[in-house]
Enzyme design. Structure first.
Site: not given
Ligand SMILES: NC(=O)c1ccc[n+]([C@@H]2O[C@H](COP(=O)([O-])OP(=O)(O)OC[C@H]3O[C@@H](n4cnc5c(N)ncnc54)[C@H](OP(=O)(O)O)[C@@H]3O)[C@@H](O)[C@H]2O)c1
Length: 293
Positions: A43, A137, A198, A270, A273
């Site tokens: 990352y 994973s 998101g 925000e 939260a």
């Molecule tokens: N093992 C794997 O292969 C793998 C793959 C992917 C991810 N992961 C892990 O899982 C974690 C979660 O996945 P992810 O971060 O990619 O996606 P996610 O948790 O599904 O989506 C998070 C995104 O949604 C948006 N968001 C979050 N809260 C919000 C709110 N209250 N209102 C509006 N938008 C909001 C933000 O992005 P924006 O503001 O940019 O829209 C945030 O970065 C990663 O950080 C990583 O640690 C692991």
């Protein structure tokens, strides 16, 4: 390990937010009671290692390493060979400025290394005291079972946690192929993409073609008939609970067997939260189950 019911996703750090904004999100998470942070040595591409570096600098600045459970991963770059695991664990420790990784994941198994080599290398990291627990994973189900059986048979460190792709709009792969393994081996589950990039925050509307996030395209790929049904159910439950849509999506995952801490990221305090887990009733869960079936 005693972990909070939301694991903070670390792929934002140094990608969609800079160091200062990352510190603000990390501070807000800990203030809310959080203690479980997920990252990876890759990352966030192309800036590999930047997320671990920011987390390491933040822990050093706050002096809070001992209060946290830190998860990182190896193998999405360079694979799951013993050589790659045993060299990269040291690089992750350096970037994180710590002497141990609480949870060390096999990030991606493409099947090019014998299961035994990978399991023995992870066991070595535990015996060296660099890793406390190992996890998997994106390991295909059949290789996951072989890894678990081998580790049990040989008395080696075995995968204790699973990090699958699982959320309200991605159910089938996990529920069909992995849930039985989770039950059989008593794995603890930390689903990733808990918010479907998101989509499950409700911020995208039917007809939207983009957004201000690099995740928008992926999120909008879920905007079909089923996706709209899920959003409608989330909105209903959120209204009844007086909670944010995103919090309901995270909490639905927490109601599933084996799930201990869904992983989601936030760009701001925000947003954070609004993704903290809440209590849902059995009726809420049923409504969401049916909408997402
Ligand atoms: N093992 C794997 O292969 C793998 C793959 C992917 C991810 N992961 C892990 O899982 C974690 C979660 O996945 P992810 O971060 O990619 O996606 P996610 O948790 O599904 O989506 C998070 C995104 O949604 C948006 N968001 C979050 N809260 C919000 C709110 N209250 N209102 C509006 N938008 C909001 C933000 O992005 P924006 O503001 O940019 O829209 C945030 O970065 C990663 O950080 C990583 O640690 C692991």
């Amino acid at each position: 390990m005693d972990v909070y019911g939301l694991c903070l996703g670390g792929n934002v750090f140094g990608w969609t937010i800079d160091r200062e904004q990352s510190f603000a999100v990390l501070d807000a998470y800990v203030e809310a009671g959080g203690n479980f942070i997920d990252t990876a040595d890759t990352y966030m591409r192309p800036n590999q290692g930047i997320s671990e570096t920011i987390i390491g600098e933040w822990m050093a600045a706050r002096g809070n390493r001992d209060q946290l459970v830190i998860a990182t991963k190896v193998g999405s770059d360079g694979g799951l060979s013993a050589e790659n695991i045993l060299s990269r664990v040291d690089a992750s420790l350096r970037r994180l400025q710590t002497d141990r990784i609480d949870l060390y994941y096999a990030h991606k198994d493409v099947g090019d290394v014998p299961v035994e080599e990978t399991v023995r290398a992870f066991d070595q990291t535990v015996r060296d005291g660099k890793v406390l627990h190992v996890a998997a994973s994106n390991v295909p189900p059949e290789r996951l079972v072989r890894s678990l059986e081998l580790a049990e048979r040989e008395g080696l460190a075995r995968y204790e946690w699973l990090q699958p792709h699982y959320n309200l709009v991605e159910r089938e792969g996990y529920e069909r192929d992995y849930a039985p393994i989770v039950e059989r081996f008593g794995l603890q589950v930390a689903p990733y993409y808990a918010l479907a990039s998101g989509f499950l925050t409700g911020k995208y509307q039917p007809g939207d073609t983009g957004g201000d996030s690099p995740r928008a395209e992926r999120a909008l790929s879920y905007m079909d008939e089923r996706g709209e049904r899920v959003l409608a159910a989330l909105n209903d439950v959120a209204a009844v609970r007086g909670a944010a849509v995103a919090a309901v999506a995270v909490s639905w995952l927490l109601a599933k067997p084996g799930v201990v801490s869904p992983i989601a990221s936030a760009r701001t305090p925000e947003q954070l939260a609004q993704i903290l887990p809440i209590e849902l009733s059995d009726d809420d869960i049923t409504r969401l189950d049916e909408a997402s079936a």
